[in-house]
Design an enzyme around this catalytic site. Structure first.
Site, PDB file in Angstrom:
ATOM      1  N   PHE A 290       0.850  -1.193   0.000  1.00 41.06           N
ATOM      2  CA  PHE A 290       0.000   0.000   0.000  1.00 41.06           C
ATOM      3  C   PHE A 290       0.885   1.242   0.000  1.00 41.06           C
ATOM      4  O   PHE A 290       0.982   1.954   0.992  1.00 41.06           O
ATOM      5  CB  PHE A 290      -0.877   0.019   1.266  1.00 41.06           C
ATOM      6  CG  PHE A 290      -2.303  -0.377   1.052  1.00 41.06           C
ATOM      7  CD1 PHE A 290      -3.239   0.556   0.626  1.00 41.06           C
ATOM      8  CD2 PHE A 290      -2.725  -1.664   1.311  1.00 41.06           C
ATOM      9  CE1 PHE A 290      -4.560   0.201   0.457  1.00 41.06           C
ATOM     10  CE2 PHE A 290      -4.048  -2.031   1.139  1.00 41.06           C
ATOM     11  CZ  PHE A 290      -4.969  -1.094   0.719  1.00 41.06           C
ATOM     12  N   HIS A 291       1.576   1.521  -1.110  1.00 37.86           N
ATOM     13  CA  HIS A 291       2.334   2.763  -1.198  1.00 37.86           C
ATOM     14  C   HIS A 291       1.387   3.876  -1.624  1.00 37.86           C
ATOM     15  O   HIS A 291       0.172   3.672  -1.693  1.00 37.86           O
ATOM     16  CB  HIS A 291       3.569   2.604  -2.111  1.00 37.86           C
ATOM     17  CG  HIS A 291       3.248   2.279  -3.535  1.00 37.86           C
ATOM     18  ND1 HIS A 291       3.085   3.251  -4.489  1.00 37.86           N
ATOM     19  CD2 HIS A 291       3.054   1.082  -4.165  1.00 37.86           C
ATOM     20  CE1 HIS A 291       2.817   2.675  -5.660  1.00 37.86           C
ATOM     21  NE2 HIS A 291       2.788   1.365  -5.481  1.00 37.86           N
ATOM     22  N   MET A 292       1.873   5.054  -1.859  1.00 42.39           N
ATOM     23  CA  MET A 292       1.034   6.240  -2.054  1.00 42.39           C
ATOM     24  C   MET A 292      -0.018   6.090  -3.159  1.00 42.39           C
ATOM     25  O   MET A 292      -1.182   6.389  -2.948  1.00 42.39           O
ATOM     26  CB  MET A 292       1.917   7.459  -2.340  1.00 42.39           C
ATOM     27  CG  MET A 292       1.145   8.755  -2.419  1.00 42.39           C
ATOM     28  SD  MET A 292       0.340   9.210  -0.874  1.00 42.39           S
ATOM     29  CE  MET A 292       1.708   9.947  -0.013  1.00 42.39           C
TER      30      MET A 292
END
Length: 89
Positions: A14-16
């Site tokens: 769940f990166h940006m």
């Protein structure tokens, strides 16, 4: 309240970008969306909370939805996580 456990399949977690995509899709629902992760509840509609949780590839999340459209919100949340959160594999 309804819930379902899913595994994060996005190789970057769940990166940006996927977190933002998830929040955008979830904002269409009135229900609250939370992740049970590492013994804590994470607000699934807050970019800061999701980023602070450091949710990586392979992590198991219990997605919990509560509210008037909880079934639809849960179905969409599960679909998003299981499909890679909008990132092409």
């Amino acid at each position: 309240m309804v819930s379902q456990t899913v595994k994060v399949v996005n190789k970057e977690g769940f990166h940006m970008r996927p977190a933002n995509y998830f929040i955008k899709e979830m904002s269409a629902f009135q229900s609250t969306v939370t992740f049970g992760f590492n013994g804590k509840d994470v607000n699934g509609k807050s970019i800061m909370n999701i980023m602070a949780a450091c949710i990586k590839f392979g992590a198991e999340l219990e997605i919990k939805c509560e509210g008037p459209d909880e079934e639809a919100a849960l179905a969409k949340a599960v679909e998003l996580v299981e499909s890679g959160l909008g990132d092409a594999e």
